[in-house]
Design a protein around this motif. Structure first.
Motif, PDB file in Angstrom:
ATOM      1  N   PHE A  37       0.921  -1.021   0.186  1.00 15.83           N
ATOM      2  CA  PHE A  37      -0.067  -0.369   0.226  1.00 15.83           C
ATOM      3  C   PHE A  37       0.564   1.196  -0.095  1.00 15.83           C
ATOM      4  O   PHE A  37       0.645   1.791  -0.622  1.00 15.83           O
ATOM      5  CB  PHE A  37      -0.828  -0.399   0.979  1.00 15.83           C
ATOM      6  N   LEU A  38       1.813   1.172   0.988  1.00 15.14           N
ATOM      7  CA  LEU A  38       2.845   2.395   0.987  1.00 15.14           C
ATOM      8  C   LEU A  38       3.917   2.309  -0.651  1.00 15.14           C
ATOM      9  O   LEU A  38       3.833   3.631  -0.689  1.00 15.14           O
ATOM     10  CB  LEU A  38       3.764   2.117   1.865  1.00 15.14           C
ATOM     11  N   SER A  39       3.594   1.590  -1.065  1.00 16.14           N
ATOM     12  CA  SER A  39       4.253   2.327  -2.105  1.00 16.14           C
ATOM     13  C   SER A  39       3.369   2.252  -3.427  1.00 16.14           C
ATOM     14  O   SER A  39       4.040   2.705  -3.998  1.00 16.14           O
ATOM     15  CB  SER A  39       5.638   0.231  -2.968  1.00 16.14           C
ATOM     16  N   VAL A  73       9.169   0.479  -9.794  1.00 16.20           N
ATOM     17  CA  VAL A  73       9.181   1.609  -9.449  1.00 16.20           C
ATOM     18  C   VAL A  73       7.790   1.300  -8.355  1.00 16.20           C
ATOM     19  O   VAL A  73       8.660   1.801  -6.808  1.00 16.20           O
ATOM     20  CB  VAL A  73       8.139   3.247  -9.933  1.00 16.20           C
ATOM     21  N   ARG A  74       7.102   0.504  -8.257  1.00 21.56           N
ATOM     22  CA  ARG A  74       6.635   0.823  -7.131  1.00 21.56           C
ATOM     23  C   ARG A  74       6.960  -0.419  -6.415  1.00 21.56           C
ATOM     24  O   ARG A  74       7.011  -0.797  -5.253  1.00 21.56           O
ATOM     25  CB  ARG A  74       5.088  -0.506  -7.723  1.00 21.56           C
ATOM     26  N   LYS A  75       7.636  -1.693  -7.387  1.00 23.20           N
ATOM     27  CA  LYS A  75       8.783  -2.276  -6.422  1.00 23.20           C
ATOM     28  C   LYS A  75       9.054  -2.061  -5.519  1.00 23.20           C
ATOM     29  O   LYS A  75      10.141  -2.451  -4.566  1.00 23.20           O
ATOM     30  CB  LYS A  75       9.178  -3.867  -7.589  1.00 23.20           C
ATOM     31  N   MET A  76      10.032  -0.728  -6.219  1.00 28.51           N
ATOM     32  CA  MET A  76      10.712  -0.439  -5.393  1.00 28.51           C
ATOM     33  C   MET A  76      10.752   0.096  -4.012  1.00 28.51           C
ATOM     34  O   MET A  76      11.980  -0.391  -3.297  1.00 28.51           O
ATOM     35  CB  MET A  76      11.951   0.467  -6.728  1.00 28.51           C
ATOM     36  N   TRP A  77      10.058   1.021  -4.053  1.00 29.91           N
ATOM     37  CA  TRP A  77       9.493   1.395  -3.472  1.00 29.91           C
ATOM     38  C   TRP A  77       9.088   0.308  -1.774  1.00 29.91           C
ATOM     39  O   TRP A  77       9.361   0.865  -1.144  1.00 29.91           O
ATOM     40  CB  TRP A  77       8.366   2.296  -2.724  1.00 29.91           C
ATOM     41  N   GLU A  78       8.337  -0.542  -2.258  1.00 35.00           N
ATOM     42  CA  GLU A  78       8.304  -2.011  -2.007  1.00 35.00           C
ATOM     43  C   GLU A  78       9.306  -2.202  -0.848  1.00 35.00           C
ATOM     44  O   GLU A  78       9.144  -2.678   0.678  1.00 35.00           O
ATOM     45  CB  GLU A  78       7.356  -3.062  -2.488  1.00 35.00           C
ATOM     46  N   HIS A  79      10.338  -2.310  -1.253  1.00 37.58           N
ATOM     47  CA  HIS A  79      11.300  -3.452  -1.319  1.00 37.58           C
ATOM     48  C   HIS A  79      12.649  -2.164   0.085  1.00 37.58           C
ATOM     49  O   HIS A  79      12.827  -2.742   0.683  1.00 37.58           O
ATOM     50  CB  HIS A  79      12.402  -3.484  -2.265  1.00 37.58           C
ATOM     51  N   LEU A  80      11.764  -0.994  -0.182  1.00 36.53           N
ATOM     52  CA  LEU A  80      12.324  -0.135   0.843  1.00 36.53           C
ATOM     53  C   LEU A  80      11.458   0.277   1.907  1.00 36.53           C
ATOM     54  O   LEU A  80      12.445   0.570   3.156  1.00 36.53           O
ATOM     55  CB  LEU A  80      12.404   1.569   0.041  1.00 36.53           C
ATOM     56  N   PHE A  81      10.642   0.253   2.342  1.00 38.49           N
ATOM     57  CA  PHE A  81       9.183  -0.241   3.368  1.00 38.49           C
ATOM     58  C   PHE A  81       9.888  -1.709   3.843  1.00 38.49           C
ATOM     59  O   PHE A  81       9.599  -1.901   5.112  1.00 38.49           O
ATOM     60  CB  PHE A  81       7.775   0.004   2.597  1.00 38.49           C
ATOM     61  N   LEU A  82      10.240  -2.551   3.010  1.00 44.20           N
ATOM     62  CA  LEU A  82      10.948  -3.913   3.944  1.00 44.20           C
ATOM     63  C   LEU A  82      12.136  -3.427   4.440  1.00 44.20           C
ATOM     64  O   LEU A  82      12.068  -4.026   6.063  1.00 44.20           O
ATOM     65  CB  LEU A  82      10.256  -4.847   3.126  1.00 44.20           C
TER      66      LEU A  82
END
Length: 315
Positions: A37-39, A73-82
């Motif tokens: 969601f955050l991504s 881009v979405r997957k990168m943000w998901e990775h950063l939040f994890l």
């Protein structure tokens, strides 16, 4: 002006501590759903650093479609939040007795022998996977590890994250003015680690990174050559599940016995940059495309400048 800034910094610090407290009680499935969601929020709604990210992805993967790029881009943000979640909880989850539940070591035997012999080592990685886990686990296993890192501008967060980073035994060397400390660490036969994928400015060593020149710090090659220290390129990549990692050695260059790389700064710098690039291509969603990696470009040579149409017309 200083007092208001400290207030803002302290509020930000309290926010991070609150997030860390809440994250501790969430299940892995809940964290994954929240990260998705955050991504979406960061990539599609707030569009944080969108211009830089899209520009970088355009340099690295010019053939991808707009839809594929947005998905990345979405997957990168998901990775950063994890990544943030994992960093906050690492000291509480991973210990000397249970680290094998979370980390799988791969191709580590050669560098381990050099460490046991008391040789200095230069570890090189990038903003890929969970590089914080890599440093934490290596220090936890007894590797005398000193990591070069830039302090965070927020002093409260800097102290908090320093405690997390050093909980396993890792030591930090401030990036500014690190030369003398790094030299001493190498002389003592210990291990120094670099994140070697940020722009080094106009005076850096320009090498190819995804087919485009990128300014890269010379320190890695210089420390290796001066102290005859092997360079070990490695990463800690997340597997399918949260808190599951492969800590793997990607390549080794030993100036005493290897000839596959010329023993000079440009060749060594190009070698480890290429090794990192090859792994990033396999899992681009786990790389920080936030940095302006190609911020600096090498100055044009006289001959190249003379060949430009504007230069000919001026002549």
């Amino acid at each position: 002006m200083v007092f208001p800034k400290l207030c803002v910094d302290f509020v930000a610090y309290l926010g991070v501590r609150l997030v860390a407290t809440v994250a501790e009680v969430l299940s892995a499935e809940s964290v994954r759903a929240l990260a998705k969601f955050l991504s979406w929020l960061a990539a599609d709604v707030l569009k944080i650093r969108r211009r830089v990210i899209v520009e970088n992805l355009g340099y690295a993967f010019p053939a991808v479609t707009a839809a594929e790029r947005q998905q990345l881009v979405r997957k990168m943000w998901e990775h950063l939040f994890l990544l943030a979640y994992e960093i906050l909880l690492t000291p509480r989850k991973i210990h000397e007795t249970n680290w094998r539940k979370f980390v799988r070591l791969c191709k580590h035997e050669g560098p381990l022998l050099d460490i046991l012999r008391g040789r200095p080592l230069v570890l090189v990685t990038g903003h890929f996977g969970n590089f914080e886990i890599g440093g934490y686990v290596l220090a936890l296993l007894g590797v005398p590890l000193y990591s070069v890192a830039r302090p965070i501008d927020n002093p409260f967060l800097d102290r908090f994250l320093t405690r997390l980073r050093t909980a396993g035994g890792q030591m930090l060397i401030p990036k500014l003015g690190a030369t003398e400390a790094v030299d001493q660490v190498a002389k003592e036969g210990k291990t120094v680690a670099f994140l070697a994928d940020q722009s080094a400015g106009p005076k850096g060593c320009f090498v190819d990174f995804f087919g485009r020149k990128a300014s890269t710090f010379k320190a890695v090659a210089l420390v290796s050559l001066v102290h005859q220290a092997p360079i070990v390129v490695c990463y800690a990549r997340r597997r399918e599940r949260v808190f599951q990692f492969d800590l793997e050695v990607l390549g080794v260059f030993d100036p005493l016995r290897d000839s596959h790389v010329s023993a000079d700064v440009p060749s060594i710098t190009q070698w480890f940059t290429t090794v990192l690039e090859e792994e990033i291509r396999q899992h681009p969603e786990q790389y920080w495309w936030l940095h302006r990696r190609w911020k600096e470009q090498p100055p044009l040579r006289r001959k190249e400048l003379a060949e430009l149409p504007s230069a000919k017309q001026a002549a």
